[in-house]
Scaffold this active site. Structure first.
Site, PDB file in Angstrom:
ATOM      1  N   SER A   1      19.545  45.847  37.876  1.00 36.11           N
ATOM      2  CA  SER A   1      20.991  46.121  37.924  1.00 36.11           C
ATOM      3  C   SER A   1      21.415  46.597  39.307  1.00 36.11           C
ATOM      4  CB  SER A   1      21.344  47.184  36.874  1.00 36.11           C
ATOM      5  OG  SER A   1      20.566  48.342  37.060  1.00 36.11           O
TER       6      SER A   1
ATOM      7  N   ASN B   1      17.861  57.660  31.333  1.00 35.70           N
ATOM      8  CA  ASN B   1      18.912  57.581  30.312  1.00 35.70           C
ATOM      9  C   ASN B   1      19.983  58.664  30.489  1.00 35.70           C
ATOM     10  OD1 ASN B   1      17.192  55.662  29.436  1.00 35.70           O
ATOM     11  ND2 ASN B   1      16.666  56.610  27.474  1.00 35.70           N
TER      12      ASN B   1
ATOM     13  N   THR C   1      67.437  41.026  25.998  1.00 33.71           N
ATOM     14  CA  THR C   1      66.505  41.031  24.865  1.00 33.71           C
ATOM     15  C   THR C   1      66.328  39.556  24.532  1.00 33.71           C
ATOM     16  OG1 THR C   1      68.262  41.130  23.225  1.00 33.71           O
ATOM     17  CG2 THR C   1      67.363  43.246  23.934  1.00 33.71           C
ATOM     18  N   HIS C   2      65.156  39.174  24.084  1.00 36.95           N
ATOM     19  CA  HIS C   2      64.831  37.761  23.804  1.00 36.95           C
ATOM     20  C   HIS C   2      65.091  36.871  25.016  1.00 36.95           C
ATOM     21  CE1 HIS C   2      64.917  38.899  19.497  1.00 36.95           C
ATOM     22  NE2 HIS C   2      65.965  39.624  19.852  1.00 36.95           N
TER      23      HIS C   2
ATOM     24  N   SER D   1      54.079  26.243  49.846  1.00 35.80           N
ATOM     25  CA  SER D   1      53.392  25.124  49.201  1.00 35.80           C
ATOM     26  C   SER D   1      52.829  24.229  50.295  1.00 35.80           C
ATOM     27  CB  SER D   1      54.398  24.361  48.348  1.00 35.80           C
ATOM     28  OG  SER D   1      53.990  23.027  48.187  1.00 35.80           O
TER      29      SER D   1
ATOM     30  N   LYS E   1      59.329  25.543  49.568  1.00 36.79           N
ATOM     31  CA  LYS E   1      58.876  26.501  48.559  1.00 36.79           C
ATOM     32  C   LYS E   1      58.450  27.845  49.137  1.00 36.79           C
ATOM     33  CE  LYS E   1      58.032  25.924  44.609  1.00 36.79           C
ATOM     34  NZ  LYS E   1      56.958  25.171  43.992  1.00 36.79           N
TER      35      LYS E   1
ATOM     36  N   ASN F   1      56.588  30.918  47.097  1.00 39.28           N
ATOM     37  CA  ASN F   1      56.116  31.226  45.745  1.00 39.28           C
ATOM     38  C   ASN F   1      55.706  32.699  45.587  1.00 39.28           C
ATOM     39  OD1 ASN F   1      56.401  28.502  45.095  1.00 39.28           O
ATOM     40  ND2 ASN F   1      54.349  28.052  45.896  1.00 39.28           N
TER      41      ASN F   1
ATOM     42  N   GLU G   1      52.180  36.703  40.541  1.00 35.70           N
ATOM     43  CA  GLU G   1      51.451  35.853  39.590  1.00 35.70           C
ATOM     44  C   GLU G   1      50.001  36.304  39.479  1.00 35.70           C
ATOM     45  OE1 GLU G   1      53.793  31.620  39.987  1.00 35.70           O
ATOM     46  OE2 GLU G   1      52.563  32.265  41.642  1.00 35.70           O
TER      47      GLU G   1
ATOM     48  N   TYR H   1      19.759  55.137  23.560  1.00 35.65           N
ATOM     49  CA  TYR H   1      19.942  54.220  24.684  1.00 35.65           C
ATOM     50  C   TYR H   1      19.345  52.849  24.363  1.00 35.65           C
ATOM     51  CZ  TYR H   1      19.745  51.992  29.198  1.00 35.65           C
ATOM     52  OH  TYR H   1      19.912  51.087  30.223  1.00 35.65           O
TER      53      TYR H   1
ATOM     54  N   GLN I   1      23.321  48.643  29.994  1.00 36.65           N
ATOM     55  CA  GLN I   1      23.333  48.386  31.436  1.00 36.65           C
ATOM     56  C   GLN I   1      24.506  47.466  31.811  1.00 36.65           C
ATOM     57  OE1 GLN I   1      19.649  48.098  33.827  1.00 36.65           O
ATOM     58  NE2 GLN I   1      20.101  45.917  33.922  1.00 36.65           N
TER      59      GLN I   1
ATOM     60  N   LYS J   1      28.532  48.591  33.477  1.00 31.96           N
ATOM     61  CA  LYS J   1      29.061  48.971  34.791  1.00 31.96           C
ATOM     62  C   LYS J   1      29.827  47.859  35.510  1.00 31.96           C
ATOM     63  CE  LYS J   1      25.000  50.872  35.403  1.00 31.96           C
ATOM     64  NZ  LYS J   1      24.762  51.247  33.985  1.00 31.96           N
TER      65      LYS J   1
HETATM   66  N1  ARG Z   1      19.665  50.633  34.936  1.00 34.38           N
HETATM   67  C1  ARG Z   1      19.773  51.272  33.663  1.00 34.38           C
HETATM   68  C2  ARG Z   1      21.229  51.219  33.180  1.00 34.38           C
HETATM   69  O1  ARG Z   1      22.084  50.979  33.958  1.00 34.38           O
HETATM   70  C3  ARG Z   1      19.328  52.698  33.762  1.00 34.38           C
HETATM   71  C4  ARG Z   1      18.695  53.257  32.550  1.00 34.38           C
HETATM   72  C5  ARG Z   1      17.429  52.629  32.245  1.00 34.38           C
HETATM   73  N2  ARG Z   1      16.716  53.285  31.223  1.00 34.38           N
HETATM   74  C6  ARG Z   1      15.668  52.717  30.606  1.00 34.38           C
HETATM   75  N3  ARG Z   1      15.078  53.419  29.747  1.00 34.38           N
HETATM   76  N4  ARG Z   1      15.301  51.514  30.902  1.00 34.38           N
HETATM   77  O2  ARG Z   1      21.503  51.390  32.022  1.00 34.38           O
END
Ligand code: ARG
Length: 458
Positions: free
Chosen positions: A21, A109, A154-155, A276, A282, A284, A289, A316, A321, A324
């Site tokens: 990751s 974790n 409205t509408h 354009s 044009k 735009n 948008e 966990y 993972q 993020k």
């Molecule tokens: N890279 C992992 C995450 O973002 C970190 C936690 C990993 N923990 C594990 N027991 N493999 O969730």
């Protein structure tokens, strides 16, 4: 690798890449170093590190931070599994064996969710400032266009005249709620999971509340099993960002419509429009948008994280993972769209005359006529019906209500008198709507004054 002891075979290179990751979570490096320093202090308090070991670890981590800030590509070029393993590996490279003590009693974790919460706290602060800035822009525009009349819809049918200022105040109300939601979410996420270990708590003598305070959290979480599996704060922020983006998307849609060749109420600046490749005439509204379409991916992440978490057993799981990437994209997108909205608004021009003409057209003052009849003792239902008939007569003659002769009015209702013309005027339409939240100039001024007081001085 952090966990090689139990394994005999090497990882398949494709799994290694699939499992990593780092390309996403390298953004947590500052938070990881910060929480690691706090953790080292707790280890010292628990007599696991000596004072000098703790100092060496802290110094090394700070050196690492400086190096990364100067050369961020350092992390991305490494083959570590994630940011946590990268920081630990680099620490050991700098201080040697004592660096290997840092992970005592800690798990990735509790570490990952601590780092992510720290990052969220930082990002919420940035977003609050950006929303505040957009709010100030709306307030300024609102003050400037207090007398600019536009049709209210409205509408998507012209309904009743409003002012551009009133339209701005509607968005200020939405931004206020966005800010409230962020502040509220901040209270819930301001609780530290560090020291929960893998899932059952740490076996070392760690004062988790003190550790939480050290990192700027209000307190430590109450249950370790929940703490390492909790991603409610990710869902909440994804949801808040989705609502915020819906506001910006509707704002964009309003302006796209106001800017359309059909309306021509506003002129967008050359700075935020594009041409354009084929049609030279044009100009735009691409910026608007794009805001409108980017809201889709933010809403998409909200659905995605809900589906990831639904049915996940405690505690966990590696599924988490995947939290993020979408969170970073969503909150960054919201930030960008807030900044873009400021730029669009600050450079906007309004065609006062076209707006006024449009507001006067389409019998937007018909409600006034109905209210006038109510004042003359007619019930509202009958007044509505009579007004409808009068509007029909005016449409047939192709004139506005105020241009109809008095005898025509009187054909439909004998109570109508000369004073009807006064009530059909725009000024009287505005001034009558003088209860809280109305479009009268007094209410608008009040709303602007309140909005100004609520602006943050960051
Ligand atoms: N890279 C992992 C995450 O973002 C970190 C936690 C990993 N923990 C594990 N027991 N493999 O969730």
């Amino acid at each position: 690798m952090l966990w090689g002891g139990r394994f005999i075979d090497e990882l398949d290179p494709f799994f290694k890449k699939f499992n990593s990751s780092l390309k996403i979570d390298y953004r947590l490096v500052e938070q990881d170093i910060f929480s690691s320093i706090a953790w080292s202090k707790s280890l010292f308090n628990a007599n696991i590190l000596t004072q000098s070991e703790q100092k060496k670890i802290e110094e090394a981590l700070n050196t690492l931070l400086d190096t990364v800030i100067k050369n961020p590509s350092l992390i991305l070029n490494s083959d570590s599994e994630d940011v946590h393993s990268w920081v630990e590996k680099e620490l050991i490279n700098i201080v040697g064996t004592i660096g290997k003590k840092l992970h005592t009693g800690r798990s990735r974790n509790d570490q990952v969710t601590t780092d992510l919460k720290l990052w969220c706290k930082y990002k919420v602060g940035v977003l609050l400032k950006q929303i505040n800035r957009l709010k100030i822009t709306f307030i300024n525009i609102s003050e400037r266009y207090q007398n600019t009349v536009i049709p209210g819809y409205t509408h998507l049918q012209r309904a009743q005249p409003i002012t551009f200022s009133f339209w701005c105040l509607a968005y200020i109300a939405m931004l206020n709620r966005d800010m409230d939601r962020l502040k509220d979410a901040l209270n819930r996420l301001n609780v530290s999971p560090l020291g929960c270990g893998a899932l059952a708590g740490t076996s070392w003598n760690i004062d988790r509340d003190q550790l939480a305070k050290e990192m700027g959290f209000a307190s430590a979480t109450i249950n370790s099993l929940d703490s390492v599996s909790d991603r409610d704060y990710v869902v909440e922020l994804a949801s808040i960002a989705s609502i915020g983006m819906i506001h910006l998307s509707r704002f964009s849609e309003d302006l796209i419509f106001f800017n359309s060749s059909e309306s021509q109420f506003i002129v967008l600046s050359d700075k935020v429009t594009s041409g354009s490749s084929l049609m030279p005439q044009k100009k735009n509204p691409d910026s608007l948008e794009l805001i409108r379409s980017k809201s889709g991916k933010v809403i998409g992440f909200l659905v995605s994280i809900l589906v990831v978490l639904k049915g996940l057993p405690l505690s966990y799981n590696k599924d988490m993972q995947e939290d993020k990437e979408g969170l970073f994209i969503s909150l960054d997108t919201w930030s960008d769209c807030l900044l873009m909205s400021v730029l669009i608004l600050e450079n906007l021009e309004i065609n006062n005359i076209i707006c006024l003409e449009a507001a006067k057209k389409s019998y937007a003052n018909a409600t006034e006529l109905a209210d006038y009849l109510v004042n003359k003792g007619v019930t509202f239902r009958d007044a509505h019906h009579i007004t409808g008939k009068i509007v029909l007569a005016a449409i047939k003659k192709n004139v506005s209500l105020e241009k109809l002769n008095l005898n025509i009015f009187q054909n439909y209702c004998k109570y109508i008198d000369k004073d009807v013309y006064q009530c059909l005027k725009l000024e009287s339409i505005f001034n009558k709507r003088d209860s809280k939240g109305g479009v009268s100039s007094r209410q608008i001024q009040k709303a602007i004054d309140i909005a100004k007081k609520e602006v943050y001085k960051f």
